[in-house]
Design a protein around this motif. Structure first.
Motif, mmCIF file in Angstrom:
data_model
loop_
_atom_site.group_PDB
_atom_site.id
_atom_site.type_symbol
_atom_site.label_atom_id
_atom_site.label_comp_id
_atom_site.label_asym_id
_atom_site.label_seq_id
_atom_site.Cartn_x
_atom_site.Cartn_y
_atom_site.Cartn_z
ATOM 1 N N PRO A 1 -3.975 -38.789 6.056
ATOM 2 C CA PRO A 1 -3.037 -39.389 7.223
ATOM 3 C C PRO A 1 -3.574 -39.707 8.567
ATOM 4 O O PRO A 1 -2.950 -40.553 9.061
ATOM 5 N N ARG A 2 -4.746 -39.172 8.609
ATOM 6 C CA ARG A 2 -5.239 -39.302 10.032
ATOM 7 C C ARG A 2 -5.736 -41.057 9.866
ATOM 8 O O ARG A 2 -5.505 -41.560 10.932
ATOM 9 N N ILE A 3 -6.483 -41.209 8.666
ATOM 10 C CA ILE A 3 -6.837 -42.708 8.809
ATOM 11 C C ILE A 3 -5.778 -43.836 8.393
ATOM 12 O O ILE A 3 -5.893 -44.674 8.910
ATOM 13 N N VAL A 4 -4.601 -43.122 7.785
ATOM 14 C CA VAL A 4 -3.492 -44.056 7.706
ATOM 15 C C VAL A 4 -3.053 -44.498 9.175
ATOM 16 O O VAL A 4 -2.715 -45.678 9.549
ATOM 17 N N THR A 5 -3.076 -43.536 9.964
ATOM 18 C CA THR A 5 -2.613 -43.688 11.522
ATOM 19 C C THR A 5 -3.442 -44.714 12.165
ATOM 20 O O THR A 5 -3.055 -45.490 12.889
ATOM 21 N N TRP A 6 -4.700 -44.315 12.089
ATOM 22 C CA TRP A 6 -5.744 -45.144 12.559
ATOM 23 C C TRP A 6 -5.603 -46.731 12.159
ATOM 24 O O TRP A 6 -5.649 -47.580 12.938
ATOM 25 N N GLN A 7 -5.385 -46.812 10.748
ATOM 26 C CA GLN A 7 -5.417 -47.884 10.334
ATOM 27 C C GLN A 7 -4.103 -48.894 10.810
ATOM 28 O O GLN A 7 -4.141 -50.019 11.375
ATOM 29 N N ARG A 8 -3.046 -48.105 11.142
ATOM 30 C CA ARG A 8 -1.716 -48.673 11.679
ATOM 31 C C ARG A 8 -1.901 -48.978 13.139
ATOM 32 O O ARG A 8 -1.741 -50.123 13.522
ATOM 33 N N LEU A 9 -2.577 -48.224 13.747
ATOM 34 C CA LEU A 9 -3.172 -48.428 15.197
ATOM 35 C C LEU A 9 -4.127 -49.470 15.452
ATOM 36 O O LEU A 9 -3.863 -50.280 16.287
ATOM 37 N N GLU A 10 -5.204 -49.480 14.596
ATOM 38 C CA GLU A 10 -6.123 -50.283 14.796
ATOM 39 C C GLU A 10 -6.325 -51.492 13.861
ATOM 40 O O GLU A 10 -6.915 -52.654 14.205
ATOM 41 N N ARG A 11 -5.815 -51.564 12.619
ATOM 42 C CA ARG A 11 -6.093 -52.467 11.685
ATOM 43 C C ARG A 11 -4.669 -52.902 11.115
ATOM 44 O O ARG A 11 -4.766 -53.552 9.984
ATOM 45 N N GLY A 12 -3.677 -52.878 11.814
ATOM 46 C CA GLY A 12 -2.323 -53.177 10.927
ATOM 47 C C GLY A 12 -2.164 -54.438 10.460
ATOM 48 O O GLY A 12 -1.445 -54.307 9.306
ATOM 49 N N GLU A 13 -2.860 -55.232 10.939
ATOM 50 C CA GLU A 13 -2.753 -56.654 10.442
ATOM 51 C C GLU A 13 -3.512 -56.900 9.146
ATOM 52 O O GLU A 13 -3.355 -57.745 8.567
ATOM 53 N N ALA A 14 -4.506 -55.932 8.936
ATOM 54 C CA ALA A 14 -5.270 -56.003 7.561
ATOM 55 C C ALA A 14 -4.421 -55.392 6.493
ATOM 56 O O ALA A 14 -4.550 -54.114 6.343
ATOM 57 N N LEU A 15 -4.299 -56.165 5.449
ATOM 58 C CA LEU A 15 -3.363 -55.604 4.516
ATOM 59 C C LEU A 15 -4.288 -55.358 3.177
ATOM 60 O O LEU A 15 -5.334 -56.076 2.993
ATOM 61 N N ASN A 16 -3.952 -54.315 2.635
ATOM 62 C CA ASN A 16 -4.669 -54.101 1.125
ATOM 63 C C ASN A 16 -4.022 -55.032 0.019
ATOM 64 O O ASN A 16 -2.773 -54.414 -0.006
ATOM 65 N N ASP A 17 -4.415 -55.719 -0.616
ATOM 66 C CA ASP A 17 -3.677 -56.226 -1.920
ATOM 67 C C ASP A 17 -3.053 -55.254 -2.737
ATOM 68 O O ASP A 17 -2.017 -55.547 -3.182
ATOM 69 N N LEU A 18 -4.058 -54.528 -3.109
ATOM 70 C CA LEU A 18 -3.437 -53.150 -4.017
ATOM 71 C C LEU A 18 -2.215 -52.719 -3.380
ATOM 72 O O LEU A 18 -1.384 -52.207 -3.965
ATOM 73 N N GLY A 19 -2.538 -52.150 -2.034
ATOM 74 C CA GLY A 19 -1.364 -51.449 -1.267
ATOM 75 C C GLY A 19 -0.070 -52.225 -1.504
ATOM 76 O O GLY A 19 1.040 -51.595 -1.772
ATOM 77 N N VAL A 20 -0.130 -53.246 -1.212
ATOM 78 C CA VAL A 20 0.960 -54.262 -0.959
ATOM 79 C C VAL A 20 1.689 -54.502 -2.473
ATOM 80 O O VAL A 20 2.880 -54.270 -2.350
ATOM 81 N N ALA A 21 0.955 -54.923 -3.313
ATOM 82 C CA ALA A 21 1.366 -54.920 -4.834
ATOM 83 C C ALA A 21 2.154 -53.553 -5.313
ATOM 84 O O ALA A 21 3.160 -53.781 -5.786
ATOM 85 N N GLU A 22 1.254 -52.590 -5.050
ATOM 86 C CA GLU A 22 1.789 -51.378 -5.393
ATOM 87 C C GLU A 22 3.240 -50.816 -4.716
ATOM 88 O O GLU A 22 4.165 -50.536 -5.317
ATOM 89 N N VAL A 23 3.184 -51.218 -3.342
ATOM 90 C CA VAL A 23 4.546 -50.962 -2.753
ATOM 91 C C VAL A 23 5.792 -51.702 -3.143
ATOM 92 O O VAL A 23 6.763 -51.510 -3.586
ATOM 93 N N ARG A 24 5.341 -52.979 -3.542
ATOM 94 C CA ARG A 24 6.252 -54.040 -4.076
ATOM 95 C C ARG A 24 6.808 -53.447 -5.563
ATOM 96 O O ARG A 24 7.970 -53.454 -5.775
ATOM 97 N N GLU A 25 5.855 -53.110 -6.333
ATOM 98 C CA GLU A 25 6.176 -52.600 -7.503
ATOM 99 C C GLU A 25 7.050 -51.213 -7.632
ATOM 100 O O GLU A 25 7.905 -51.260 -8.395
ATOM 101 N N ARG A 26 6.539 -50.302 -6.623
ATOM 102 C CA ARG A 26 7.155 -48.945 -6.664
ATOM 103 C C ARG A 26 8.819 -49.393 -5.958
ATOM 104 O O ARG A 26 9.512 -48.743 -6.536
#
Length: 184
Positions: free
Chosen positions: A95-120
């Motif tokens: 959760p800490r890294i998720v928060t940092w990612q959202r704050l500092e790298r929000g524009e950097a998307l992970n292809d697996l993450g996007v695909a998995e959210v779409r599939e789920r």
């Protein structure tokens, strides 16, 4: 030689994960990462290009850990939310890294993450269409609600956690009951 290179890369990712969880991307220091990995700064640049590249490698690993560690069962969405909450409790750096990612790298998307959210999200939609899950919330709302409910206690501020002092069993039960209320 390949084996040693992979071991070095894994140590750098593990050290980066700890450093990014504690300090975020901008506050992390490559010298601390290299020292913790029993390596040197040049290796970070060799394997990852720069500190942001190492953060992205850590992020990719976290996404994979979540996707593999907590499969979606549309017939037990409360269990999914509780399992995700358990993962966050077991690995508080996520959760800490998720928060940092959202704050500092929000524009950097992970292809697996996007695909998995779409599939789920699509799996929730199919379960709704089949009458197995309530249609009270659209799948594009329901899935994120479940995912964020799972992180509720990990992301809560210290004042809330002081007042709402739940042990792991009570936290898990609360997440399950709230998720059940959302999907029934």
């Amino acid at each position: 030689m390949e084996r040693d290179a992979e071991a070095t890369r894994r140590r750098l990712v593990a050290a980066g994960r700890a450093e990014f969880a504690a300090h975020g991307l901008n506050g992390a220091r490559v010298d601390r990462i290299a020292a913790a990995a029993r390596s040197n700064k040049a290796q970070i640049y060799h394997y990852f290009g720069n500190k942001a590249g190492l953060f992205d490698a850590v992020w990719d690993e976290l996404v994979e850990q979540i996707v593999v560690g907590v499969p979606l069962d549309v017939d037990d969405l409360p269990g999914f939310a509780a399992g995700l909450s358990d993962l966050y409790a077991q690995f508080p750096d996520i959760p800490r890294i998720v928060t940092w990612q959202r704050l500092e790298r929000g524009e950097a998307l992970n292809d697996l993450g996007v695909a998995e959210v779409r599939e789920r999200t699509a799996a929730v939609a199919r379960a709704q269409a089949g009458g197995r899950v309530s249609t009270r919330f659209e799948p594009e709302i329901l899935f994120p609600l479940l995912a964020h409910l799972a992180m509720l206690w990990a992301a809560a501020n210290p004042e809330v956690l002081t007042v709402v002092d739940l042990d792991d069993r009570a936290r898990r039960d609360a997440v399950r009951r709230i998720a059940a209320a959302l999907v029934e």
